[in-house]
Design a protein around this motif. Structure first.
Motif, PDB file in Angstrom:
ATOM      1  N   TYR A 160       0.806  -1.226   0.000  1.00  0.00           N
ATOM      2  CA  TYR A 160       0.000   0.000   0.000  1.00  0.00           C
ATOM      3  C   TYR A 160       0.840   1.278   0.000  1.00  0.00           C
ATOM      4  O   TYR A 160       0.326   2.367  -0.205  1.00  0.00           O
ATOM      5  CB  TYR A 160      -0.913   0.022   1.246  1.00  0.00           C
ATOM      6  CG  TYR A 160      -0.165  -0.296   2.536  1.00  0.00           C
ATOM      7  CD1 TYR A 160       0.469   0.701   3.258  1.00  0.00           C
ATOM      8  CD2 TYR A 160      -0.075  -1.607   3.004  1.00  0.00           C
ATOM      9  CE1 TYR A 160       1.172   0.389   4.412  1.00  0.00           C
ATOM     10  CE2 TYR A 160       0.616  -1.922   4.158  1.00  0.00           C
ATOM     11  CZ  TYR A 160       1.245  -0.912   4.865  1.00  0.00           C
ATOM     12  OH  TYR A 160       1.943  -1.225   5.989  1.00  0.00           O
ATOM     13  N   CYS A 161       2.141   1.151   0.263  1.00  0.00           N
ATOM     14  CA  CYS A 161       2.907   2.334   0.639  1.00  0.00           C
ATOM     15  C   CYS A 161       3.743   2.887  -0.510  1.00  0.00           C
ATOM     16  O   CYS A 161       4.503   2.161  -1.154  1.00  0.00           O
ATOM     17  CB  CYS A 161       3.812   1.980   1.820  1.00  0.00           C
ATOM     18  SG  CYS A 161       4.734   3.413   2.403  1.00  0.00           S
TER      19      CYS A 161
ATOM     20  N   GLN B 288      10.084  10.190  12.021  1.00  0.00           N
ATOM     21  CA  GLN B 288       9.473   9.096  11.251  1.00  0.00           C
ATOM     22  C   GLN B 288      10.329   8.795  10.027  1.00  0.00           C
ATOM     23  O   GLN B 288      10.899   9.704   9.430  1.00  0.00           O
ATOM     24  CB  GLN B 288       8.075   9.530  10.822  1.00  0.00           C
ATOM     25  CG  GLN B 288       7.266   8.409  10.228  1.00  0.00           C
ATOM     26  CD  GLN B 288       5.776   8.758  10.229  1.00  0.00           C
ATOM     27  OE1 GLN B 288       5.342   9.555   9.424  1.00  0.00           O
ATOM     28  NE2 GLN B 288       5.030   8.156  11.117  1.00  0.00           N
TER      29      GLN B 288
ATOM     30  N   LYS C 196       2.353   0.683  13.958  1.00  0.00           N
ATOM     31  CA  LYS C 196       0.966   0.280  13.707  1.00  0.00           C
ATOM     32  C   LYS C 196       0.881  -1.207  13.406  1.00  0.00           C
ATOM     33  O   LYS C 196       1.756  -1.736  12.721  1.00  0.00           O
ATOM     34  CB  LYS C 196       0.404   1.082  12.532  1.00  0.00           C
ATOM     35  CG  LYS C 196       0.371   2.583  12.824  1.00  0.00           C
ATOM     36  CD  LYS C 196      -0.493   3.296  11.819  1.00  0.00           C
ATOM     37  CE  LYS C 196      -0.384   4.802  12.009  1.00  0.00           C
ATOM     38  NZ  LYS C 196      -1.309   5.534  11.153  1.00  0.00           N
TER      39      LYS C 196
ATOM     40  N   GLU D  82      -1.604  -2.263  11.652  1.00  0.00           N
ATOM     41  CA  GLU D  82      -2.295  -2.160  10.340  1.00  0.00           C
ATOM     42  C   GLU D  82      -3.556  -3.022  10.277  1.00  0.00           C
ATOM     43  O   GLU D  82      -4.606  -2.531   9.912  1.00  0.00           O
ATOM     44  CB  GLU D  82      -1.390  -2.473   9.147  1.00  0.00           C
ATOM     45  CG  GLU D  82       0.021  -1.854   9.188  1.00  0.00           C
ATOM     46  CD  GLU D  82       0.074  -0.342   9.084  1.00  0.00           C
ATOM     47  OE1 GLU D  82      -0.977   0.297   8.967  1.00  0.00           O
ATOM     48  OE2 GLU D  82       1.193   0.211   9.139  1.00  0.00           O
TER      49      GLU D  82
ATOM     50  N   MET E  18      -5.066   0.461   9.552  1.00  0.00           N
ATOM     51  CA  MET E  18      -5.540   1.146   8.352  1.00  0.00           C
ATOM     52  C   MET E  18      -6.979   0.727   8.110  1.00  0.00           C
ATOM     53  O   MET E  18      -7.343  -0.421   8.371  1.00  0.00           O
ATOM     54  CB  MET E  18      -4.683   0.789   7.150  1.00  0.00           C
ATOM     55  CG  MET E  18      -3.790   1.931   6.738  1.00  0.00           C
ATOM     56  SD  MET E  18      -2.903   1.618   5.210  1.00  0.00           S
ATOM     57  CE  MET E  18      -2.319  -0.009   5.414  1.00  0.00           C
TER      58      MET E  18
ATOM     59  N   PRO F 149      -7.755   6.170   6.859  1.00  0.00           N
ATOM     60  CA  PRO F 149      -8.230   5.403   5.701  1.00  0.00           C
ATOM     61  C   PRO F 149      -7.085   5.003   4.775  1.00  0.00           C
ATOM     62  O   PRO F 149      -6.129   5.765   4.600  1.00  0.00           O
ATOM     63  CB  PRO F 149      -9.145   6.407   4.995  1.00  0.00           C
ATOM     64  CG  PRO F 149      -8.590   7.746   5.351  1.00  0.00           C
ATOM     65  CD  PRO F 149      -8.069   7.604   6.754  1.00  0.00           C
ATOM     66  N   PHE F 150      -7.204   3.831   4.197  1.00  0.00           N
ATOM     67  CA  PHE F 150      -6.279   3.417   3.134  1.00  0.00           C
ATOM     68  C   PHE F 150      -6.518   4.304   1.918  1.00  0.00           C
ATOM     69  O   PHE F 150      -7.664   4.542   1.528  1.00  0.00           O
ATOM     70  CB  PHE F 150      -6.531   1.944   2.775  1.00  0.00           C
ATOM     71  CG  PHE F 150      -6.015   1.581   1.414  1.00  0.00           C
ATOM     72  CD1 PHE F 150      -4.655   1.466   1.200  1.00  0.00           C
ATOM     73  CD2 PHE F 150      -6.884   1.394   0.354  1.00  0.00           C
ATOM     74  CE1 PHE F 150      -4.163   1.161  -0.066  1.00  0.00           C
ATOM     75  CE2 PHE F 150      -6.399   1.084  -0.922  1.00  0.00           C
ATOM     76  CZ  PHE F 150      -5.043   0.969  -1.126  1.00  0.00           C
ATOM     77  N   ILE F 151      -5.440   4.814   1.327  1.00  0.00           N
ATOM     78  CA  ILE F 151      -5.558   5.616   0.097  1.00  0.00           C
ATOM     79  C   ILE F 151      -4.662   4.964  -0.956  1.00  0.00           C
ATOM     80  O   ILE F 151      -3.458   4.806  -0.735  1.00  0.00           O
ATOM     81  CB  ILE F 151      -5.095   7.080   0.334  1.00  0.00           C
ATOM     82  CG1 ILE F 151      -5.858   7.718   1.508  1.00  0.00           C
ATOM     83  CG2 ILE F 151      -5.255   7.910  -0.928  1.00  0.00           C
ATOM     84  CD1 ILE F 151      -5.331   9.089   1.929  1.00  0.00           C
TER      85      ILE F 151
ATOM     86  N   ILE G 212       3.731   8.649   1.058  1.00  0.00           N
ATOM     87  CA  ILE G 212       3.265   7.286   1.337  1.00  0.00           C
ATOM     88  C   ILE G 212       1.904   7.064   0.681  1.00  0.00           C
ATOM     89  O   ILE G 212       1.554   5.970   0.302  1.00  0.00           O
ATOM     90  CB  ILE G 212       3.237   6.951   2.854  1.00  0.00           C
ATOM     91  CG1 ILE G 212       2.541   8.014   3.667  1.00  0.00           C
ATOM     92  CG2 ILE G 212       4.622   6.694   3.374  1.00  0.00           C
ATOM     93  CD1 ILE G 212       2.581   7.761   5.170  1.00  0.00           C
ATOM     94  N   TYR G 213       1.118   8.127   0.566  1.00  0.00           N
ATOM     95  CA  TYR G 213      -0.108   8.091  -0.227  1.00  0.00           C
ATOM     96  C   TYR G 213      -0.239   9.451  -0.898  1.00  0.00           C
ATOM     97  O   TYR G 213       0.363  10.433  -0.472  1.00  0.00           O
ATOM     98  CB  TYR G 213      -1.341   7.772   0.638  1.00  0.00           C
ATOM     99  CG  TYR G 213      -1.406   8.543   1.926  1.00  0.00           C
ATOM    100  CD1 TYR G 213      -1.822   9.868   1.945  1.00  0.00           C
ATOM    101  CD2 TYR G 213      -1.040   7.951   3.123  1.00  0.00           C
ATOM    102  CE1 TYR G 213      -1.869  10.574   3.123  1.00  0.00           C
ATOM    103  CE2 TYR G 213      -1.083   8.648   4.304  1.00  0.00           C
ATOM    104  CZ  TYR G 213      -1.495   9.964   4.297  1.00  0.00           C
ATOM    105  OH  TYR G 213      -1.520  10.655   5.471  1.00  0.00           O
TER     106      TYR G 213
HETATM  107  N1  5AD Z   1      -2.920   4.820   2.666  1.00  0.00           N
HETATM  108  C1  5AD Z   1      -3.155   5.102   3.971  1.00  0.00           C
HETATM  109  N2  5AD Z   1      -2.245   4.979   4.938  1.00  0.00           N
HETATM  110  C2  5AD Z   1      -1.036   4.564   4.580  1.00  0.00           C
HETATM  111  N3  5AD Z   1       0.051   4.345   5.308  1.00  0.00           N
HETATM  112  C3  5AD Z   1       1.035   3.949   4.494  1.00  0.00           C
HETATM  113  N4  5AD Z   1       0.589   3.896   3.223  1.00  0.00           N
HETATM  114  C4  5AD Z   1      -0.704   4.263   3.255  1.00  0.00           C
HETATM  115  C5  5AD Z   1      -1.711   4.407   2.270  1.00  0.00           C
HETATM  116  N5  5AD Z   1      -1.481   4.127   0.981  1.00  0.00           N
HETATM  117  C6  5AD Z   1       0.065   4.484   6.759  1.00  0.00           C
HETATM  118  C7  5AD Z   1       0.328   3.147   7.424  1.00  0.00           C
HETATM  119  C8  5AD Z   1       1.708   3.312   7.984  1.00  0.00           C
HETATM  120  C9  5AD Z   1       1.807   4.796   8.184  1.00  0.00           C
HETATM  121  C10 5AD Z   1       3.193   5.320   8.195  1.00  0.00           C
HETATM  122  O1  5AD Z   1       1.092   5.353   7.122  1.00  0.00           O
HETATM  123  O2  5AD Z   1      -0.611   2.942   8.474  1.00  0.00           O
HETATM  124  O3  5AD Z   1       1.895   2.617   9.194  1.00  0.00           O
END
Ligand code: 5AD
Length: 374
Positions: free
Chosen positions: A66-67, A104, A157, A159, A199, A229-231, A315-316
């Motif tokens: 996801y990252c 971080q 986290k 996650e 997440m 939220p996941f993005i 990261i997003y």
């Molecule tokens: N969407 C949302 N949260 C994210 N993180 C990393 N990638 C994404 C993403 N695509 C969050 C994760 C991670 C933190 C540093 O950022 O929870 O632990």
């Protein structure tokens, strides 16, 4: 159903959480928000704590699906800030009125334990900030060294609590790598204030899994939980998720689901420090932060990473404040905080019960926490 879920256990708690996660009726939801807000006021008050983040390095050896800074993304330029830049930035964070600096990074093994320790020592010499580390899955000796040097808190986290889903989105580092629950236990044993989080709406995270994630996170005995939220990020294996058809039962990665998760966490863990995450402000730029604060949250984590670096720490996509100056970001935050009748705290914002909890339970952190049974 009553919004008071504090007394429930086992299947009743599970049912109540599912009920709220599936709830769409605005009047019902208003009761959930009101309960979360009242619990927040009673247990942690009206103060809002600012934790200034410095993204000290975007190098990462991991390939989390996801990252955006995962090791397979060759489109971003990689950086590590110098110690002088980090310390200078920490001084700015203190001057801006934050009580905590969060260092971080990706999981960057070129950040040596000694260099991190020197950086912590220098920040402690120059400021009275609490120092939080968020550097990924590091070794027990390193965590001990940093704690002894003066680091106060560590964020890691989980996650998700579902092992199958976790493994699907986190290619392993190596056979002997510890799981995050073990590391959280180590952190607690070392006397760190610990933070974790999940997440929300990860592809494959069903409502049932999200329910279990909330119960696991609430039972973890952590002092802070950040859940956003996941993005989907275009340069990751999960790119394109936004346009995909979602299977039945998939948890949403939307603002409403995020408010619900954090409101439930506030009610289940009344004294926990709960940030309204940058990911939430990203998908709901107009009022996400204010609503998060009115539905359980009591912490904001503004980003102080110097601009040229910040653009490489994606990261997003579309992080709020991506191009704004520190002054703009703080001005907006303070305006938001005041507009909802709250105030920015002038102290560090340690977990209220932290000292007491350690005193009463010296074996804290020795409990067994692990992935939810599958
Ligand atoms: N969407 C949302 N949260 C994210 N993180 C990393 N990638 C994404 C993403 N695509 C969050 C994760 C991670 C933190 C540093 O950022 O929870 O632990």
């Amino acid at each position: 159903m009553n919004a008071d879920i504090q007394q429930l256990h086992g299947s009743e708690l599970r049912e109540a959480i599912r009920y709220w996660l599936l709830q769409t009726d605005v009047r019902q939801l208003a009761a959930l928000w009101a309960t979360a807000d009242q619990v927040r006021r009673e247990h942690v008050g009206d103060a809002i704590y600012l934790r200034g983040i410095i993204e000290i390095s975007n190098r990462c050896i991991r390939r989390c699906a996801y990252c955006g800074i995962n090791a397979s993304n060759h489109r971003i330029s990689r950086y590590t800030m110098t110690m002088d830049e980090i310390v200078e930035c920490a001084c700015t964070i203190e001057k801006a009125g934050c009580g905590t600096v969060v260092l971080q990074s990706g999981e960057d093994w070129t950040l040596t334990p000694l260099w991190i320790a020197d950086t912590i020592r220098e920040i402690k010499k120059r400021t009275s900030l609490a120092v939080t580390l968020s550097l990924g899955e590091r070794l027990p000796e390193e965590l001990r060294q940093w704690r002894e040097t003066g680091a106060d808190r560590y964020l890691l986290k989980i996650e998700t609590s579902d092992k199958v889903l976790y493994d699907r989105i986190h290619p392993p580092r190596g056979k002997e790598a510890p799981n995050r629950f073990e590391i959280l236990n180590q952190l607690r044993r070392l006397g760190y204030e610990t933070g974790s989080g999940i997440m929300i709406g990860i592809p494959g995270q069903t409502i049932d899994i999200l329910t279990e994630d909330i119960i696991t996170l609430a039972g973890l005995d952590v002092d802070m939980a950040g859940s956003g939220p996941f993005i989907a990020h275009r340069h990751t294996p999960l790119a394109g998720y936004d346009d995909a058809i979602k299977p039945d039962g998939q948890a949403g990665n939307d603002a409403l689901t995020t408010y619900k998760v954090n409101a439930l966490l506030r009610i289940l863990c009344p004294q926990m420090n709960l940030p309204t995450t940058t990911a939430l402000s990203t998908i709901s730029a107009r009022n996400g932060r204010a609503l998060g604060l009115q539905r359980g949250a009591n912490v904001i984590m503004p980003n102080f990473t110097p601009l040229p670096y910040r653009q490489c720490y994606e990261i997003y996509p579309r992080q709020t404040g991506g191009n704004n100056s520190k002054e703009d970001i703080l001005h907006v935050i303070k305006k938001t905080v005041h507009s909802i009748g709250r105030y920015v705290a002038s102290n560090r914002g340690d977990f209220v019960q932290y000292q007491l909890r350690r005193h009463n339970n010296p074996k804290r952190g020795e409990g067994v926490h692990d992935y939810a049974a599958v």
